[in-house]
Motif scaffolding. Structure first.
Motif, PDB file in Angstrom:
ATOM      1  N   TYR A   7      32.235  43.606  33.044  1.00 46.77           N
ATOM      2  CA  TYR A   7      32.747  44.303  34.204  1.00 46.77           C
ATOM      3  C   TYR A   7      32.246  45.742  34.174  1.00 46.77           C
ATOM      4  CZ  TYR A   7      36.070  40.746  35.818  1.00 46.77           C
ATOM      5  OH  TYR A   7      36.642  39.619  36.334  1.00 46.77           O
ATOM      6  N   SER A   8      31.413  46.100  35.130  1.00 42.05           N
ATOM      7  CA  SER A   8      30.899  47.466  35.188  1.00 42.05           C
ATOM      8  C   SER A   8      31.997  48.422  35.640  1.00 42.05           C
ATOM      9  CB  SER A   8      29.722  47.550  36.165  1.00 42.05           C
ATOM     10  OG  SER A   8      29.283  48.882  36.305  1.00 42.05           O
ATOM     11  N   SER A   9      32.010  49.621  35.029  1.00 36.92           N
ATOM     12  CA  SER A   9      33.022  50.619  35.383  1.00 36.92           C
ATOM     13  C   SER A   9      32.413  51.763  36.199  1.00 36.92           C
ATOM     14  CB  SER A   9      33.666  51.193  34.110  1.00 36.92           C
ATOM     15  OG  SER A   9      32.678  51.766  33.271  1.00 36.92           O
ATOM     16  N   GLY A  10      31.216  51.538  36.745  1.00 40.84           N
ATOM     17  CA  GLY A  10      30.581  52.594  37.524  1.00 40.84           C
ATOM     18  C   GLY A  10      29.080  52.416  37.523  1.00 40.84           C
ATOM     19  N   GLY A  11      28.354  53.500  37.240  1.00 38.46           N
ATOM     20  CA  GLY A  11      26.908  53.438  37.245  1.00 38.46           C
ATOM     21  C   GLY A  11      26.297  53.200  35.892  1.00 38.46           C
ATOM     22  N   ASP A  12      27.075  52.596  34.971  1.00 40.51           N
ATOM     23  CA  ASP A  12      26.595  52.427  33.596  1.00 40.51           C
ATOM     24  C   ASP A  12      25.373  51.522  33.508  1.00 40.51           C
ATOM     25  OD1 ASP A  12      28.103  50.286  34.395  1.00 40.51           O
ATOM     26  OD2 ASP A  12      29.511  50.340  32.711  1.00 40.51           O
ATOM     27  N   ILE A  13      25.350  50.435  34.270  1.00 39.02           N
ATOM     28  CA  ILE A  13      24.225  49.508  34.197  1.00 39.02           C
ATOM     29  C   ILE A  13      22.945  50.171  34.700  1.00 39.02           C
ATOM     30  CG2 ILE A  13      23.274  47.369  35.157  1.00 39.02           C
ATOM     31  CD1 ILE A  13      26.053  46.169  35.048  1.00 39.02           C
ATOM     32  N   PRO A 169      43.501  49.679  36.042  1.00 39.65           N
ATOM     33  CA  PRO A 169      44.483  48.626  35.729  1.00 39.65           C
ATOM     34  C   PRO A 169      44.223  47.289  36.402  1.00 39.65           C
ATOM     35  CG  PRO A 169      45.606  50.720  36.024  1.00 39.65           C
ATOM     36  CD  PRO A 169      44.171  50.946  36.408  1.00 39.65           C
ATOM     37  N   ASP A 170      43.840  47.295  37.669  1.00 40.45           N
ATOM     38  CA  ASP A 170      43.606  46.032  38.370  1.00 40.45           C
ATOM     39  C   ASP A 170      42.458  45.252  37.738  1.00 40.45           C
ATOM     40  OD1 ASP A 170      45.651  46.565  40.109  1.00 40.45           O
ATOM     41  OD2 ASP A 170      44.361  47.393  41.689  1.00 40.45           O
ATOM     42  N   ARG A 171      41.359  45.952  37.429  1.00 40.41           N
ATOM     43  CA  ARG A 171      40.228  45.275  36.820  1.00 40.41           C
ATOM     44  C   ARG A 171      40.561  44.822  35.404  1.00 40.41           C
ATOM     45  NH1 ARG A 171      35.355  46.815  38.933  1.00 40.41           N
ATOM     46  NH2 ARG A 171      34.461  45.060  37.807  1.00 40.41           N
ATOM     47  N   GLU A 172      41.325  45.632  34.678  1.00 39.65           N
ATOM     48  CA  GLU A 172      41.696  45.258  33.313  1.00 39.65           C
ATOM     49  C   GLU A 172      42.553  44.000  33.320  1.00 39.65           C
ATOM     50  OE1 GLU A 172      43.191  47.471  29.211  1.00 39.65           O
ATOM     51  OE2 GLU A 172      43.398  48.495  31.146  1.00 39.65           O
ATOM     52  N   ALA A 173      43.452  43.895  34.291  1.00 39.08           N
ATOM     53  CA  ALA A 173      44.274  42.693  34.406  1.00 39.08           C
ATOM     54  C   ALA A 173      43.395  41.476  34.716  1.00 39.08           C
ATOM     55  CB  ALA A 173      45.330  42.879  35.501  1.00 39.08           C
ATOM     56  N   GLU A 174      42.356  41.659  35.531  1.00 35.27           N
ATOM     57  CA  GLU A 174      41.438  40.560  35.833  1.00 35.27           C
ATOM     58  C   GLU A 174      40.746  40.075  34.563  1.00 35.27           C
ATOM     59  OE1 GLU A 174      38.696  41.811  38.807  1.00 35.27           O
ATOM     60  OE2 GLU A 174      40.249  42.264  40.293  1.00 35.27           O
ATOM     61  N   VAL A 175      40.403  41.013  33.686  1.00 36.19           N
ATOM     62  CA  VAL A 175      39.764  40.645  32.426  1.00 36.19           C
ATOM     63  C   VAL A 175      40.696  39.778  31.589  1.00 36.19           C
ATOM     64  CG1 VAL A 175      38.930  41.536  30.217  1.00 36.19           C
ATOM     65  CG2 VAL A 175      38.227  42.638  32.351  1.00 36.19           C
TER      66      VAL A 175
END
Length: 269
Positions: A7-13, A169-175
């Motif tokens: 799950y990307s958290s921004g422009g890291d990729i 939090p929403d993305r972390e819950a998806e993980v």
């Protein structure tokens, strides 16, 4: 989230890809369990390069990295270390928790992190020039409180630094849902509990709970444990602390988790 997904958290990729294209080394910083290792593995698949991972520690020597002479069948032969193999194969070499390594061991990396992109094997009398596909990636947690070590600024400045953090939090819950199969509501409560503890970190002074421990707690819940049981075993107990701290953590968990829904949570299909 499966083992081959990130799950990307921004422009890291995009930043990593640009650094790879320009043959620049990358330093990943961020709290424990925020996904640094998984990110490197994901980028290896995305770029089509193997990843050679080296776990750094106090006893890691330059010979452990580049190689050494060994006796084999009565002969003394040179054996490449993981760093040397990564350079020769044009792989991504990932030094995990590089701050744990001795400074004299890291000196061998200097020639790989500047315009030379060369590894000097003095003992083997060999010079290895890195191909365009080789990339050096290091990671560490700059907020790690149990260590008095720090990387020298001159070493850090050799890298493009990519600061990572927890997902929202929403993305972390998806993980947690994707990794464990627990119901989304359960995952959201676990994340809410962890977020509350992270916010209390300045008062309690401990390493905050990572997404990794939430996934572990989710697995226990999926196996039939109550939310509080899983939170105590996977989130609170590893934090340790004295009686007052432990009591405070239990209060946070109780305020953010429910006991009514803790029995045999339905699994997401």
């Amino acid at each position: 989230m499966t083992a081959d997904h990130y799950y990307s958290s921004g422009g890291d990729i995009a930043l990593f890809e640009r650094a790879f294209g320009r043959q620049l080394p990358v330093m990943l910083t961020g709290p424990t369990g925020c996904g640094k290792t998984r990110f490197v593995e994901h980028m290896g698949r995305l770029l089509g390069r193997p990843v050679v991972t080296i776990s750094c520690h106090d006893d890691l020597t330059s010979s452990d990295l580049v190689g050494r002479f060994l006796v084999s069948g009565g002969d003394v032969i040179w054996n490449d270390g993981p760093l040397t193999r990564a350079v020769k194969n044009g792989a991504i070499c990932y030094l995990d928790e590089v701050v744990e390594a001795r400074h004299d061991s890291l000196a061998i990396l200097h020639s790989l992190t500047d315009h030379r992109r060369t590894l000097y094997l003095d003992r083997a009398d060999e010079i290895v020039t890195a191909p365009a596909t080789f990339m050096l990636v290091c990671s560490y947690n700059p907020a790690y409180r149990s260590s008095l070590k720090e990387l020298k600024p001159s070493f850090r400045q050799r890298f493009v630094t990519l600061a990572m953090d927890y997902l929202d939090p929403d993305r972390e819950a998806e993980v947690v849902v994707a990794e464990t199969g627990v119901d989304l509501a359960v995952a959201e409560r676990l994340v809410r509990c962890a977020t509350a503890i992270r916010q209390a970190d300045e008062v309690f002074h401990f390493e905050p709970p990572s997404p990794r421990v939430l996934v572990t707690a989710g697995h226990l819940i999926a196996a039939g444990a109550t939310e509080l049981e899983a939170a105590h075993a996977c989130v609170l107990a590893p934090l340790g602390g004295d009686g007052a701290v432990a009591d405070g953590l239990r209060e946070i968990a109780a305020a953010n988790l429910t006991t009514e829904t803790a029995l045999a949570q339905p699994l997401r299909k």
